[in-house]
Design a protein around this motif. Structure first.
Motif, PDB file in Angstrom:
ATOM      1  N   THR A   8       0.829  -1.208   0.000  1.00 60.27           N
ATOM      2  CA  THR A   8       0.000   0.000   0.000  1.00 60.27           C
ATOM      3  C   THR A   8       0.857   1.249   0.000  1.00 60.27           C
ATOM      4  OG1 THR A   8      -1.767  -1.163   1.162  1.00 60.27           O
ATOM      5  CG2 THR A   8      -1.832   1.230   1.227  1.00 60.27           C
ATOM      6  N   SER A   9       1.897   1.259   0.812  1.00 57.97           N
ATOM      7  CA  SER A   9       2.755   2.455   0.890  1.00 57.97           C
ATOM      8  C   SER A   9       3.529   2.675  -0.411  1.00 57.97           C
ATOM      9  CB  SER A   9       3.711   2.350   2.073  1.00 57.97           C
ATOM     10  OG  SER A   9       4.632   1.293   1.891  1.00 57.97           O
ATOM     11  N   TRP A  10       3.808   1.623  -1.161  1.00 61.51           N
ATOM     12  CA  TRP A  10       4.525   1.768  -2.431  1.00 61.51           C
ATOM     13  C   TRP A  10       3.581   2.165  -3.569  1.00 61.51           C
ATOM     14  CZ3 TRP A  10       7.961  -3.240  -2.597  1.00 61.51           C
ATOM     15  CH2 TRP A  10       8.995  -3.107  -1.665  1.00 61.51           C
ATOM     16  N   ILE A  11       2.418   1.554  -3.587  1.00 62.28           N
ATOM     17  CA  ILE A  11       1.531   1.718  -4.735  1.00 62.28           C
ATOM     18  C   ILE A  11       0.672   2.975  -4.629  1.00 62.28           C
ATOM     19  CG2 ILE A  11      -0.432   0.656  -5.923  1.00 62.28           C
ATOM     20  CD1 ILE A  11       0.959  -1.990  -5.629  1.00 62.28           C
ATOM     21  N   THR A  12       0.319   3.408  -3.430  1.00 62.89           N
ATOM     22  CA  THR A  12      -0.555   4.570  -3.274  1.00 62.89           C
ATOM     23  C   THR A  12      -0.007   5.817  -3.958  1.00 62.89           C
ATOM     24  OG1 THR A  12      -1.479   3.679  -1.242  1.00 62.89           O
ATOM     25  CG2 THR A  12      -1.746   6.037  -1.606  1.00 62.89           C
ATOM     26  N   PRO A  13       1.260   6.195  -3.779  1.00 66.06           N
ATOM     27  CA  PRO A  13       1.754   7.379  -4.489  1.00 66.06           C
ATOM     28  C   PRO A  13       1.718   7.222  -6.008  1.00 66.06           C
ATOM     29  CG  PRO A  13       3.278   6.742  -2.746  1.00 66.06           C
ATOM     30  CD  PRO A  13       2.258   5.661  -2.862  1.00 66.06           C
ATOM     31  N   VAL A  14       1.990   6.029  -6.492  1.00 68.61           N
ATOM     32  CA  VAL A  14       1.942   5.784  -7.937  1.00 68.61           C
ATOM     33  C   VAL A  14       0.502   5.902  -8.434  1.00 68.61           C
ATOM     34  CG1 VAL A  14       2.359   4.068  -9.742  1.00 68.61           C
ATOM     35  CG2 VAL A  14       3.985   4.321  -7.863  1.00 68.61           C
ATOM     36  N   ALA A  15      -0.446   5.390  -7.654  1.00 65.98           N
ATOM     37  CA  ALA A  15      -1.853   5.469  -8.045  1.00 65.98           C
ATOM     38  C   ALA A  15      -2.323   6.923  -8.095  1.00 65.98           C
ATOM     39  CB  ALA A  15      -2.715   4.664  -7.075  1.00 65.98           C
ATOM     40  N   HIS A  16      -1.926   7.719  -7.106  1.00 67.97           N
ATOM     41  CA  HIS A  16      -2.303   9.136  -7.103  1.00 67.97           C
ATOM     42  C   HIS A  16      -1.654   9.868  -8.285  1.00 67.97           C
ATOM     43  CE1 HIS A  16      -4.572   9.115  -3.442  1.00 67.97           C
ATOM     44  NE2 HIS A  16      -3.562   8.601  -2.753  1.00 67.97           N
ATOM     45  N   TRP A  17      -0.419   9.554  -8.548  1.00 67.29           N
ATOM     46  CA  TRP A  17       0.277  10.172  -9.679  1.00 67.29           C
ATOM     47  C   TRP A  17      -0.429   9.831 -10.986  1.00 67.29           C
ATOM     48  CZ3 TRP A  17       2.772   7.456 -13.630  1.00 67.29           C
ATOM     49  CH2 TRP A  17       3.481   8.252 -14.544  1.00 67.29           C
ATOM     50  N   TYR A  18      -0.809   8.557 -11.154  1.00 70.21           N
ATOM     51  CA  TYR A  18      -1.466   8.123 -12.384  1.00 70.21           C
ATOM     52  C   TYR A  18      -2.839   8.778 -12.539  1.00 70.21           C
ATOM     53  CZ  TYR A  18      -3.324   5.210 -16.062  1.00 70.21           C
ATOM     54  OH  TYR A  18      -3.883   4.780 -17.237  1.00 70.21           O
ATOM     55  N   ALA A  19      -3.598   8.867 -11.452  1.00 68.42           N
ATOM     56  CA  ALA A  19      -4.920   9.496 -11.522  1.00 68.42           C
ATOM     57  C   ALA A  19      -4.797  10.965 -11.909  1.00 68.42           C
ATOM     58  CB  ALA A  19      -5.652   9.355 -10.192  1.00 68.42           C
ATOM     59  N   ASN A  20      -3.794  11.649 -11.373  1.00 70.14           N
ATOM     60  CA  ASN A  20      -3.583  13.048 -11.745  1.00 70.14           C
ATOM     61  C   ASN A  20      -3.127  13.168 -13.201  1.00 70.14           C
ATOM     62  OD1 ASN A  20      -4.342  14.127  -9.276  1.00 70.14           O
ATOM     63  ND2 ASN A  20      -2.293  13.892  -8.434  1.00 70.14           N
ATOM     64  N   LEU A  21      -2.334  12.222 -13.648  1.00 69.23           N
ATOM     65  CA  LEU A  21      -1.845  12.223 -15.019  1.00 69.23           C
ATOM     66  C   LEU A  21      -2.978  11.980 -16.022  1.00 69.23           C
ATOM     67  CD1 LEU A  21       0.774  12.339 -16.750  1.00 69.23           C
ATOM     68  CD2 LEU A  21       0.831   9.847 -16.593  1.00 69.23           C
ATOM     69  N   ALA A  22      -3.972  11.192 -15.630  1.00 72.34           N
ATOM     70  CA  ALA A  22      -5.097  10.889 -16.518  1.00 72.34           C
ATOM     71  C   ALA A  22      -5.836  12.159 -16.927  1.00 72.34           C
ATOM     72  CB  ALA A  22      -6.043   9.904 -15.851  1.00 72.34           C
ATOM     73  N   GLY A  23      -5.920  13.137 -16.045  1.00 69.84           N
ATOM     74  CA  GLY A  23      -6.445  14.443 -16.401  1.00 69.84           C
ATOM     75  C   GLY A  23      -7.933  14.645 -16.234  1.00 69.84           C
ATOM     76  N   TYR A  24      -8.691  13.605 -15.906  1.00 68.61           N
ATOM     77  CA  TYR A  24     -10.139  13.786 -15.803  1.00 68.61           C
ATOM     78  C   TYR A  24     -10.518  14.672 -14.614  1.00 68.61           C
ATOM     79  CZ  TYR A  24      -9.963  10.008 -12.304  1.00 68.61           C
ATOM     80  OH  TYR A  24      -9.682   9.246 -11.205  1.00 68.61           O
ATOM     81  N   ARG A  25      -9.699  14.690 -13.576  1.00 74.88           N
ATOM     82  CA  ARG A  25     -10.005  15.536 -12.418  1.00 74.88           C
ATOM     83  C   ARG A  25      -9.885  17.013 -12.753  1.00 74.88           C
ATOM     84  NH1 ARG A  25      -6.656  12.239  -7.796  1.00 74.88           N
ATOM     85  NH2 ARG A  25      -8.111  10.489  -7.590  1.00 74.88           N
ATOM     86  N   ARG A  26      -9.063  17.358 -13.715  1.00 72.22           N
ATOM     87  CA  ARG A  26      -8.909  18.759 -14.119  1.00 72.22           C
ATOM     88  C   ARG A  26     -10.176  19.303 -14.760  1.00 72.22           C
ATOM     89  NH1 ARG A  26      -3.461  17.683 -17.218  1.00 72.22           N
ATOM     90  NH2 ARG A  26      -2.277  16.880 -15.463  1.00 72.22           N
ATOM     91  N   TYR A  27     -11.008  18.397 -15.267  1.00 67.30           N
ATOM     92  CA  TYR A  27     -12.277  18.789 -15.871  1.00 67.30           C
ATOM     93  C   TYR A  27     -13.444  18.635 -14.893  1.00 67.30           C
ATOM     94  CZ  TYR A  27      -9.844  19.069 -20.276  1.00 67.30           C
ATOM     95  OH  TYR A  27      -8.985  19.431 -21.283  1.00 67.30           O
ATOM     96  N   GLY A  28     -13.152  18.330 -13.645  1.00 66.66           N
ATOM     97  CA  GLY A  28     -14.194  18.209 -12.635  1.00 66.66           C
ATOM     98  C   GLY A  28     -14.921  16.885 -12.647  1.00 66.66           C
ATOM     99  N   LEU A  29     -14.376  15.883 -13.340  1.00 65.12           N
ATOM    100  CA  LEU A  29     -15.029  14.583 -13.436  1.00 65.12           C
ATOM    101  C   LEU A  29     -14.558  13.649 -12.335  1.00 65.12           C
ATOM    102  CD1 LEU A  29     -14.743  14.020 -17.283  1.00 65.12           C
ATOM    103  CD2 LEU A  29     -16.798  14.651 -16.009  1.00 65.12           C
ATOM    104  N   LYS A  30     -15.365  12.652 -12.061  1.00 69.02           N
ATOM    105  CA  LYS A  30     -14.989  11.561 -11.166  1.00 69.02           C
ATOM    106  C   LYS A  30     -14.694  10.339 -12.037  1.00 69.02           C
ATOM    107  CE  LYS A  30     -17.654  13.024  -7.176  1.00 69.02           C
ATOM    108  NZ  LYS A  30     -18.613  12.604  -6.152  1.00 69.02           N
ATOM    109  N   TYR A  31     -13.991   9.372 -11.460  1.00 70.77           N
ATOM    110  CA  TYR A  31     -13.587   8.186 -12.214  1.00 70.77           C
ATOM    111  C   TYR A  31     -14.789   7.480 -12.848  1.00 70.77           C
ATOM    112  CZ  TYR A  31     -11.554   3.636 -13.256  1.00 70.77           C
ATOM    113  OH  TYR A  31     -11.159   2.495 -13.889  1.00 70.77           O
ATOM    114  N   ASP A  32     -15.869   7.324 -12.098  1.00 77.24           N
ATOM    115  CA  ASP A  32     -17.028   6.594 -12.619  1.00 77.24           C
ATOM    116  C   ASP A  32     -17.792   7.359 -13.686  1.00 77.24           C
ATOM    117  OD1 ASP A  32     -16.542   4.313 -11.205  1.00 77.24           O
ATOM    118  OD2 ASP A  32     -18.111   4.613  -9.710  1.00 77.24           O
ATOM    119  N   ASP A  33     -17.494   8.644 -13.862  1.00 75.74           N
ATOM    120  CA  ASP A  33     -18.100   9.392 -14.964  1.00 75.74           C
ATOM    121  C   ASP A  33     -17.562   8.920 -16.309  1.00 75.74           C
ATOM    122  OD1 ASP A  33     -19.646  11.002 -13.296  1.00 75.74           O
ATOM    123  OD2 ASP A  33     -18.067  12.502 -13.093  1.00 75.74           O
TER     124      ASP A  33
END
Length: 124
Positions: A18-43
């Motif tokens: 968990t401690s290794w993968i969590t930062p990578v998961a957060h980095w990947y989610a930010n890289l995906a870019g959907y949060r910049r448009y105000g979307l959630k993953y399930d959208d």
């Protein structure tokens, strides 16, 4: 629509993983870019599947409205070739799965219905 296999339970069971993968998961989610448009993953789930349509119909009116608002706002920002202002981005703590549990519930019901529809009854 199968959501696929997941390693999440095994990762969450191990503090080290968990401690290794969590930062990578957060980095990947930010890289995906959907949060910049105000979307959630399930959208981002493809709506054309029958199970997803059934799950969308099970959302509360408020959740349906919020989802439609997020989609319209993201479409507008995309047309303008702009991202939303930083204060309107989806924060990681707000990015919760609201549709995936309903999709899994619909899939489970479909499997159970299929099982009962194909049950074989024999006389003794």
């Amino acid at each position: 629509m199968p959501l696929g296999l997941t390693l999440a339970p095994k990762v969450l069971a191990s503090k080290t993983l968990t401690s290794w993968i969590t930062p990578v998961a957060h980095w990947y989610a930010n890289l995906a870019g959907y949060r910049r448009y105000g979307l959630k993953y399930d959208d981002l789930v493809i709506e054309e599947y029958e199970d997803v349509q059934k799950a969308l119909n099970r959302l509360t009116p408020r959740e349906q409205y919020d989802r439609a608002f997020r989609m319209k706002r993201a479409s507008h920002a995309s047309v303008l070739h702009n991202v939303l202002p930083k204060e309107e981005w989806t924060k990681p703590e707000e990015d919760v799965r609201f549709l995936s549990p309903l999709i899994r519930e619909v899939e489970k019901e479909d499997k159970e219905r299929a099982m009962w529809d194909t049950v074989y009854v024999s006389r003794k």
